[in-house]
Scaffold this active site. Structure first.
Site, mmCIF file in Angstrom:
data_model
loop_
_atom_site.group_PDB
_atom_site.id
_atom_site.type_symbol
_atom_site.label_atom_id
_atom_site.label_comp_id
_atom_site.label_asym_id
_atom_site.label_seq_id
_atom_site.Cartn_x
_atom_site.Cartn_y
_atom_site.Cartn_z
ATOM 1 N N HIS A 116 3.029 3.643 6.348
ATOM 2 C CA HIS A 116 2.412 3.006 7.513
ATOM 3 C C HIS A 116 3.468 2.257 8.301
ATOM 4 O O HIS A 116 4.386 1.659 7.742
ATOM 5 C CB HIS A 116 1.271 2.071 7.115
ATOM 6 C CG HIS A 116 1.611 1.084 6.037
ATOM 7 N ND1 HIS A 116 1.687 1.441 4.714
ATOM 8 C CD2 HIS A 116 1.899 -0.239 6.094
ATOM 9 C CE1 HIS A 116 1.994 0.366 3.994
ATOM 10 N NE2 HIS A 116 2.144 -0.654 4.805
ATOM 11 N N VAL B 248 0.855 -1.193 0.000
ATOM 12 C CA VAL B 248 0.000 0.000 0.000
ATOM 13 C C VAL B 248 0.894 1.248 0.000
ATOM 14 O O VAL B 248 1.664 1.454 0.943
ATOM 15 C CB VAL B 248 -0.939 0.012 1.223
ATOM 16 C CG1 VAL B 248 -1.819 1.261 1.204
ATOM 17 C CG2 VAL B 248 -1.798 -1.247 1.261
HETATM 18 P P1 5GP Z 1 2.577 -3.389 3.340
HETATM 19 O O1 5GP Z 1 2.809 -4.690 2.643
HETATM 20 O O2 5GP Z 1 2.231 -2.289 2.349
HETATM 21 O O3 5GP Z 1 3.663 -3.009 4.290
HETATM 22 O O4 5GP Z 1 1.313 -3.613 4.264
HETATM 23 C C1 5GP Z 1 0.001 -3.334 3.882
HETATM 24 C C2 5GP Z 1 -0.905 -3.889 4.972
HETATM 25 O O5 5GP Z 1 -2.187 -3.339 4.772
HETATM 26 C C3 5GP Z 1 -1.062 -5.410 4.936
HETATM 27 O O6 5GP Z 1 -0.652 -5.947 6.196
HETATM 28 C C4 5GP Z 1 -2.549 -5.615 4.675
HETATM 29 O O7 5GP Z 1 -3.092 -6.711 5.374
HETATM 30 C C5 5GP Z 1 -3.149 -4.303 5.124
HETATM 31 N N1 5GP Z 1 -4.382 -3.939 4.440
HETATM 32 C C6 5GP Z 1 -4.613 -3.973 3.098
HETATM 33 N N2 5GP Z 1 -5.865 -3.553 2.824
HETATM 34 C C7 5GP Z 1 -6.424 -3.225 4.015
HETATM 35 C C8 5GP Z 1 -7.709 -2.712 4.375
HETATM 36 O O8 5GP Z 1 -8.595 -2.465 3.554
HETATM 37 N N3 5GP Z 1 -7.929 -2.498 5.699
HETATM 38 C C9 5GP Z 1 -6.972 -2.746 6.636
HETATM 39 N N4 5GP Z 1 -7.302 -2.504 7.912
HETATM 40 N N5 5GP Z 1 -5.758 -3.229 6.335
HETATM 41 C C10 5GP Z 1 -5.492 -3.468 5.034
#
Ligand code: 5GP
Length: 126
Positions: free
Chosen positions: A110, A106
């Protein structure tokens, strides 16, 4: 060269209220909410409300007020979860992924706060 922010990403949609979230803590600059696919008993995402793509973008471009608020909120989340190792908690991992090699899904900055079980070593030797 400046970062381009894609405001169709899922966290931008959460911030606009288009998608529900399980909020843990919200301030003027920051939102903390539960990950939809938790990888530990506690898995909270802390995000700035501003349009920042990743850690280095936020760290270099955000205001001091945003940065202070972000990290204070992350600290409060640790306290709320009771996971602070110096305060009787069993500890946690705070991590952030950036870009292709960081395997970031995403493109909105975060911080993952993971806790509630032994998380093993930080990286697998791939
Ligand atoms: P990244 O891989 O970008 O570090 O982590 C993205 C995180 O966002 C993942 O752990 C995934 O489960 C979480 N995530 C993706 N879509 C959503 C959503 O719609 N709501 C929530 N609460 N988390 C999400």
């Amino acid at each position: 060269m400046a970062y381009a922010y894609d405001d169709t990403n899922i966290f931008a949609r959460i911030l606009r209220g288009e998608i529900p979230n399980n909020t843990v803590l919200e301030t003027g600059h920051t939102l903390a909410f539960r990950d939809i696919a938790p990888q530990a008993p506690d898995h909270v995402l802390v995000i700035p409300k501003g349009a920042y793509v990743n850690f280095d973008h936020f760290s270099n471009a955000a205001s001091e007020a945003e940065i202070v608020d972000f990290y204070r909120t992350a600290g409060k989340v640790c306290a709320m979860l009771g996971i602070e190792p110096g305060m009787g908690g069993a500890g946690y991992r705070a991590i952030t992924n950036a870009g292709e090699n960081g395997v970031q899904e995403v493109p909105h900055y975060h911080l993952h706060i993971l806790a509630g079980r032994n998380l093993g070593r930080m990286l697998n030797r791939a």
